[in-house]
Design an enzyme around this catalytic site. Structure first.
Site, PDB file in Angstrom:
ATOM      1  N   SER A 155      34.353  46.844  37.650  1.00 14.74           N
ATOM      2  CA  SER A 155      33.644  47.339  36.467  1.00 14.74           C
ATOM      3  C   SER A 155      32.258  46.720  36.431  1.00 14.74           C
ATOM      4  CB  SER A 155      34.416  46.944  35.200  1.00 14.74           C
ATOM      5  OG  SER A 155      33.647  47.157  34.035  1.00 14.74           O
ATOM      6  N   TYR A 168      37.924  41.096  29.585  1.00  6.06           N
ATOM      7  CA  TYR A 168      38.024  42.106  30.638  1.00  6.06           C
ATOM      8  C   TYR A 168      36.989  41.831  31.731  1.00  6.06           C
ATOM      9  CZ  TYR A 168      38.061  46.768  32.803  1.00  6.06           C
ATOM     10  OH  TYR A 168      38.155  47.820  33.686  1.00  6.06           O
TER      11      TYR A 168
END
Length: 264
Positions: A155, A168
């Site tokens: 990501s 995250y």
């Protein structure tokens, strides 16, 4: 004159990919692309109903094994490795299963690190870092025998600081680093960490409750970039799907299959 003797086909079955988090979103989109390219599949996810629907769809195209369960469960990971071995051994492992926070946000915004519930933070690292490493360990004997590949879904939050994305993002940064180390330790394999970009998925919608994310591209749009990795086998490393898409022409399914078979 004797009738001609017919022998069993000697055509080798397609290569084998194990894809986690494959019941929806990017995982399912990639599984569809791999199936169309002639791959055999082991797919998994926690939701058994969604996974069964994905299995039924993909089974019309290719051979599919679909054990349901959580990637943090030791026994489930063993079942996945056994399923891949039963199909001939894994050529590709896609660690796609992820969690935003390790718990159900239920419409709440992503938590700041100051308020992040520690059990959820632990679950985030277990799902996003520990489970991919553990599953890779189990699959390495199969992958080594085929000069295979590991594709870890990363990501932009792994390299950029976004408010609310600390848990995250930190877990994906750890996965990126683990990918880079694995690539050094396993030079015969390809180990890629790929940032797919913002996509129109359920998980992304959960990160932005109440917001319209219809402007984000669908997961299917990045599948050609991921298939291009299998065709071109670039050096292990971290890639952005947007860069791969811009640099690579469209990939025909049979080209992806031929490249994998030729690379053994």
């Amino acid at each position: 004159m004797n009738a001609p003797q017919h022998t069993a086909s000697t055509v080798r079955p397609g290569p084998v990919a194990l894809v986690t988090g494959a019941s929806r979103g990017l995982g399912l989109a990639l599984a569809r692309g791999l199936a169309a390219a002639g791959w055999q599949l082991v797919i998994t996810a926690r939701d058994s109903a969604e996974l069964s629907a994905a299995e039924a769809e993909l089974a019309a195209v290719t051979t599919v094994s679909a054990p349901a369960g959580s990637v943090v469960d030791d026994d489930h990971r063993e079942r996945l490795a056994e399923a891949a071995a039963a199909l001939g051994g894994a050529d590709l492992l896609v660690n796609n299963a992820s969690t935003l926070t390790g718990y159900d946000l239920a419409g709440a915004p992503l938590p700041h690190l100051a308020d992040f519930p520690l059990p959820g933070l632990l679950e985030t690292f277990e799902v996003n870092v520990l489970a991919p490493i553990a599953l890779t360990q189990l699959l390495l004997p199969q992958l080594r025998g085929r000069a295979g590949a590991v594709l870890n879904i990363s990501s932009d939050a792994a390299v950029e600081a976004y408010e609310g994305w600390g848990g995250y993002g930190a877990s994906k940064a750890a996965l990126d680093h683990a990918s880079a180390v694995l690539a050094q330790e396993e030079p015969r394999l390809r180990v890629w960490a790929v940032d797919p970009g913002d996509l129109r998925t359920r998980m992304h919608q959960e990160a932005f409750p109440g917001e319209d994310i219809s402007d984000r591209p669908l997961p299917e749009t990045v599948v050609p970039a991921l298939l291009a990795l299998l065709r071109d086998r670039p050096a292990s490393g971290r890639y952005r799907a947007a860069d791969l898409t811009a640099a690579a022409p469209a990939l025909a399914p049979d080209a992806a299959l031929a490249t994998v078979r030729g690379g053994r």
